[in-house]
Motif scaffolding. Structure first.
Motif, mmCIF file in Angstrom:
data_model
loop_
_atom_site.group_PDB
_atom_site.id
_atom_site.type_symbol
_atom_site.label_atom_id
_atom_site.label_comp_id
_atom_site.label_asym_id
_atom_site.label_seq_id
_atom_site.Cartn_x
_atom_site.Cartn_y
_atom_site.Cartn_z
ATOM 1 N N ASP A 76 -48.235 -4.172 24.257
ATOM 2 C CA ASP A 76 -47.407 -4.521 25.424
ATOM 3 C C ASP A 76 -47.719 -3.644 26.645
ATOM 4 O O ASP A 76 -47.179 -3.864 27.714
ATOM 5 C CB ASP A 76 -45.918 -4.361 25.082
ATOM 6 N N ARG A 96 -47.838 -16.398 16.152
ATOM 7 C CA ARG A 96 -46.708 -15.579 15.703
ATOM 8 C C ARG A 96 -46.043 -16.100 14.419
ATOM 9 O O ARG A 96 -44.845 -16.445 14.418
ATOM 10 C CB ARG A 96 -45.671 -15.407 16.822
ATOM 11 N N PRO A 97 -46.795 -16.135 13.321
ATOM 12 C CA PRO A 97 -46.213 -16.619 12.063
ATOM 13 C C PRO A 97 -45.117 -15.682 11.557
ATOM 14 O O PRO A 97 -45.029 -14.532 11.980
ATOM 15 C CB PRO A 97 -47.404 -16.621 11.096
ATOM 16 N N SER A 99 -46.588 -5.044 10.415
ATOM 17 C CA SER A 99 -45.807 -5.813 11.401
ATOM 18 C C SER A 99 -44.477 -5.118 11.699
ATOM 19 O O SER A 99 -43.753 -4.701 10.779
ATOM 20 C CB SER A 99 -45.554 -7.208 10.826
ATOM 21 N N VAL A 100 -44.166 -5.029 12.992
ATOM 22 C CA VAL A 100 -42.901 -4.416 13.420
ATOM 23 C C VAL A 100 -41.719 -5.245 12.898
ATOM 24 O O VAL A 100 -40.814 -4.746 12.230
ATOM 25 C CB VAL A 100 -42.870 -4.312 14.968
ATOM 26 N N ARG A 106 -59.094 -7.998 12.875
ATOM 27 C CA ARG A 106 -58.816 -9.254 12.151
ATOM 28 C C ARG A 106 -59.295 -10.481 12.909
ATOM 29 O O ARG A 106 -59.447 -11.551 12.363
ATOM 30 C CB ARG A 106 -57.297 -9.409 11.957
ATOM 31 N N ILE A 152 -35.337 -12.641 17.749
ATOM 32 C CA ILE A 152 -34.416 -11.807 16.980
ATOM 33 C C ILE A 152 -33.684 -12.563 15.857
ATOM 34 O O ILE A 152 -33.392 -11.967 14.818
ATOM 35 C CB ILE A 152 -33.413 -11.098 17.921
HETATM 36 C C1 LIG Z 1 -38.826 -7.871 19.855
HETATM 37 C C2 LIG Z 1 -39.968 -6.983 19.499
HETATM 38 O O1 LIG Z 1 -39.794 -5.898 18.944
HETATM 39 N N1 LIG Z 1 -41.166 -7.403 19.851
HETATM 40 C C3 LIG Z 1 -42.321 -6.554 19.623
HETATM 41 C C4 LIG Z 1 -42.758 -6.704 18.181
HETATM 42 O O2 LIG Z 1 -43.015 -8.083 17.960
HETATM 43 P P1 LIG Z 1 -43.165 -8.625 16.487
HETATM 44 O O3 LIG Z 1 -42.282 -7.841 15.586
HETATM 45 O O4 LIG Z 1 -42.968 -10.106 16.545
HETATM 46 O O5 LIG Z 1 -44.680 -8.303 16.190
HETATM 47 P P2 LIG Z 1 -45.363 -7.942 14.815
HETATM 48 O O6 LIG Z 1 -45.606 -6.481 14.755
HETATM 49 O O7 LIG Z 1 -44.577 -8.570 13.719
HETATM 50 O O8 LIG Z 1 -46.768 -8.695 14.933
HETATM 51 C C5 LIG Z 1 -47.987 -8.001 14.796
HETATM 52 C C6 LIG Z 1 -49.016 -8.916 14.202
HETATM 53 O O9 LIG Z 1 -48.619 -9.335 12.899
HETATM 54 C C7 LIG Z 1 -48.695 -10.741 12.785
HETATM 55 N N2 LIG Z 1 -47.639 -11.215 11.856
HETATM 56 C C8 LIG Z 1 -46.371 -10.767 12.006
HETATM 57 C C9 LIG Z 1 -45.366 -11.213 11.170
HETATM 58 C C10 LIG Z 1 -45.689 -12.148 10.162
HETATM 59 O O10 LIG Z 1 -44.829 -12.592 9.386
HETATM 60 N N3 LIG Z 1 -46.973 -12.566 10.045
HETATM 61 C C11 LIG Z 1 -47.978 -12.125 10.874
HETATM 62 O O11 LIG Z 1 -49.135 -12.529 10.742
HETATM 63 C C12 LIG Z 1 -48.486 -11.234 14.214
HETATM 64 O O12 LIG Z 1 -48.973 -12.540 14.393
HETATM 65 C C13 LIG Z 1 -49.261 -10.191 15.005
HETATM 66 O O13 LIG Z 1 -50.624 -10.511 14.984
HETATM 67 O O14 LIG Z 1 -43.919 -5.924 17.966
HETATM 68 C C14 LIG Z 1 -45.038 -6.333 18.764
HETATM 69 C C15 LIG Z 1 -46.220 -5.469 18.357
HETATM 70 O O15 LIG Z 1 -45.971 -4.132 18.672
HETATM 71 C C16 LIG Z 1 -44.715 -6.200 20.241
HETATM 72 O O16 LIG Z 1 -45.759 -6.771 20.992
HETATM 73 C C17 LIG Z 1 -43.438 -6.958 20.571
HETATM 74 O O17 LIG Z 1 -43.028 -6.621 21.881
#
Ligand SMILES: CC(=O)N[C@H]1[C@@H](OP(=O)(O)OP(=O)(O)OC[C@H]2O[C@@H](n3ccc(=O)[nH]c3=O)[C@H](O)[C@@H]2O)O[C@H](CO)[C@@H](O)[C@@H]1O
Ligand SMILES: C=C(OP(=O)(O)O)C(=O)O
Length: 451
Positions: free
Chosen positions: A324, A127-128, A169-170, A377, A99
């Motif tokens: 999840d 997790r970049p 990305s979330v 991917r 967070i």
């Molecule tokens: C606290 C929270 O809400 N956690 C959730 C959130 O994690 P979180 O927000 O970390 O997950 P993301 O949706 O960002 O990640 C999804 C994908 O995008 C990639 N990525 C993301 C950001 C970035 O800067 N670069 C990049 O490459 C990640 O490596 C992954 O492969 O969403 C995930 C996907 O629904 C859930 O599994 C997690 O429980």
């Protein structure tokens, strides 16, 4: 590690009723949003989980006074002292959650600078945070990566921008929302995540005074405003926890009612649950009236007896099957007749936990290929991200070490479904996202105890 162990006597179906409260993946973000207001915010149904404690600690260090409200699970955030807070101790929170990265926008707006310690969260691949940093730079922030964390500043303020995420990305969508709401001008975000937790965060920001339009095709438009005020909000319930208990009911041939579970946010899970052979019934909330105490709604999940069916599924961004959800469900799939296929397309390394299930008698093979209908991917990139589960398998007890939150819950379900006594090490990790899970296990008749 040795005192962080749960002894689980498996083989008893889980039977009973539990309740889920606010979603882990919304509540923590709602807490960050309170930093943006110029008056106090009030959040209800906050679960007692570790991530909430971490964010509470971080907010405290940033000068937000967090107090318990009158209702159980109510938190009140007073951001009056953010400008005068000393953040010398901020590194105590390094490595404890993901967070802190979402504090960037709100701190830049309030202070003009931000320091973000090293992130934590589940170890489910690299997790970049490249999308986050790229977005912040587009808004006009400067980002300096140092060994101790990130130093950010916005000498000329933050300005609205047009930005497309390479993947929905979330976290990065939340980063853009929390930054754009008070940036000068309009921001257009393309390829945004649209998970229910994101929509709920948008509702909170709108309550605070933000102007946000959610267009079709993953486009979100935010018109920056100079000032936001506090919010009062009851968050959406935790659909990951609800699905985890549903999977536990199925894997143990039991019957669990999850109060608070909401059908609309779980439709994709419910379709798969039914295809596997599980049954469920949605119960609506009946408000109390004279002579009738009313009834809290939820979803009852049960194993109807007989055999379960193998299924093929792919995890995906919303409205797809959540990443999840897959770990708990895979335990139930070990009990289905035939070959089930799980193609994990959100995280490249989220199937490692299947080794522990195999040590208990499951028959799960993992592959580098994309075994689902859609090439993802991770295909041809050497990641074992597809699983074939052959069932049904008789699970037997084992000693297990929990690797991450959802995998941990799946280990727990496997131990409950297995014959014999398992020792599950590292269970404390489960408290990061499952409120009172040991008390809930007891309520459902599980035989589990601390040694
Ligand atoms: C606290 C929270 O809400 N956690 C959730 C959130 O994690 P979180 O927000 O970390 O997950 P993301 O949706 O960002 O990640 C999804 C994908 O995008 C990639 N990525 C993301 C950001 C970035 O800067 N670069 C990049 O490459 C990640 O490596 C992954 O492969 O969403 C995930 C996907 O629904 C859930 O599994 C997690 O429980
Ligand atoms: C991956 C998860 O969480 P986090 O992003 O907090 O690590 C999760 O909730 O399963």
């Amino acid at each position: 590690m040795t005192d962080d162990v749960l002894v689980v006597h498996g083989g008893t179906p889980l039977e009973g009723r539990i309740r889920v409260r606010g979603a882990k993946n919304l509540v923590s973000k709602a807490m960050v949003a309170a930093l943006l207001g110029d008056s106090p915010s009030r959040l209800f149904d906050v679960p007692k989980i570790r991530d909430v404690e971490v964010v509470r600690g971080l907010l405290g260090l940033h000068g937000v006074k967090v107090t318990d409200g009158a209702e159980d699970g109510e938190l009140v955030f007073d951001p009056a002292n953010v400008e005068s807070a000393s953040t010398d101790q901020i590194n105590v929170h390094a490595g404890s959650s993901r967070i802190p990265i979402l504090f960037c926008g709100p701190l830049l707006h309030r202070l003009g600078h931000a320091f973000i310690p090293d992130l934590g969260g589940c170890h489910i691949g690299p997790r970049p945070i490249d999308f986050h940093l790229q977005a912040l730079r587009e808004f006009g922030a400067t980002v300096d990566k140092r060994p101790e964390g990130l130093h950010l500043s916005a000498p000329n303020g933050l300005h609205g921008t047009k930005f497309a995420l390479p993947y929905p990305s979330v976290g990065a969508t939340e980063q853009v929302l929390l930054t754009a709401v008070m940036a000068e001008g309009v921001t257009e975000l393309r390829n945004a995540a649209v998970e229910p937790e994101i929509i709920d965060l948008i509702c909170i920001l709108q309550k605070m005074g933000a102007i946000i339009k959610v267009h079709t095709d993953r486009v979100i438009e935010i018109q920056g405003v100079p000032k936001l005020h506090g919010y009062t909000h009851r968050p959406i319930p935790d659909r990951i926890e609800a699905a985890s208990w549903a999977a536990a009911a199925l894997a143990t041939r039991g019957h669990v009612e999850v109060l608070g579970a909401q059908q609309a946010d779980m439709m994709t899970f419910l379709n798969i649950f039914r295809s596997v052979g599980g049954e469920y019934e949605v119960t609506d909330t009946r408000p109390p009236k004279l002579g009738d105490p009313g009834q809290e709604g939820g979803i009852r999940f049960w194993h109807p007896g007989g055999e379960l069916n193998a299924v093929a599924l792919e995890t995906d961004v919303h409205p797809g099957f959540m990443t999840d959800w897959q770990q708990p469900l895979v335990v139930a799939l070990t009990q289905a007749r035939g070959l089930s296929i799980v193609h994990e397309t959100v995280y490249e390394q989220r199937l490692g936990y299947t080794e522990a299930l195999n040590s208990m008698g499951a028959n799960i093979q993992v592959y580098r290929d994309c075994l689902g209908g859609t090439p993802c991917r991770f295909g041809r990139r050497n990641f074992k991200h597809s699983a074939v589960i052959a069932g049904p398998s008789k699970l037997h007890a084992a000693d297990l070490v929990i690797p991450d939150l959802r995998a941990g819950f799946s280990h727990l379900i496997a131990a409950l479904a297995a014959e014999g006594t398992s020792r599950v090490y590292g269970v404390d990790l489960i408290n990061r996202g499952y409120e009172d899970f040991e008390a809930k296990l007891a309520d459902l008749g599980a035989h589990a105890e601390r040694p």
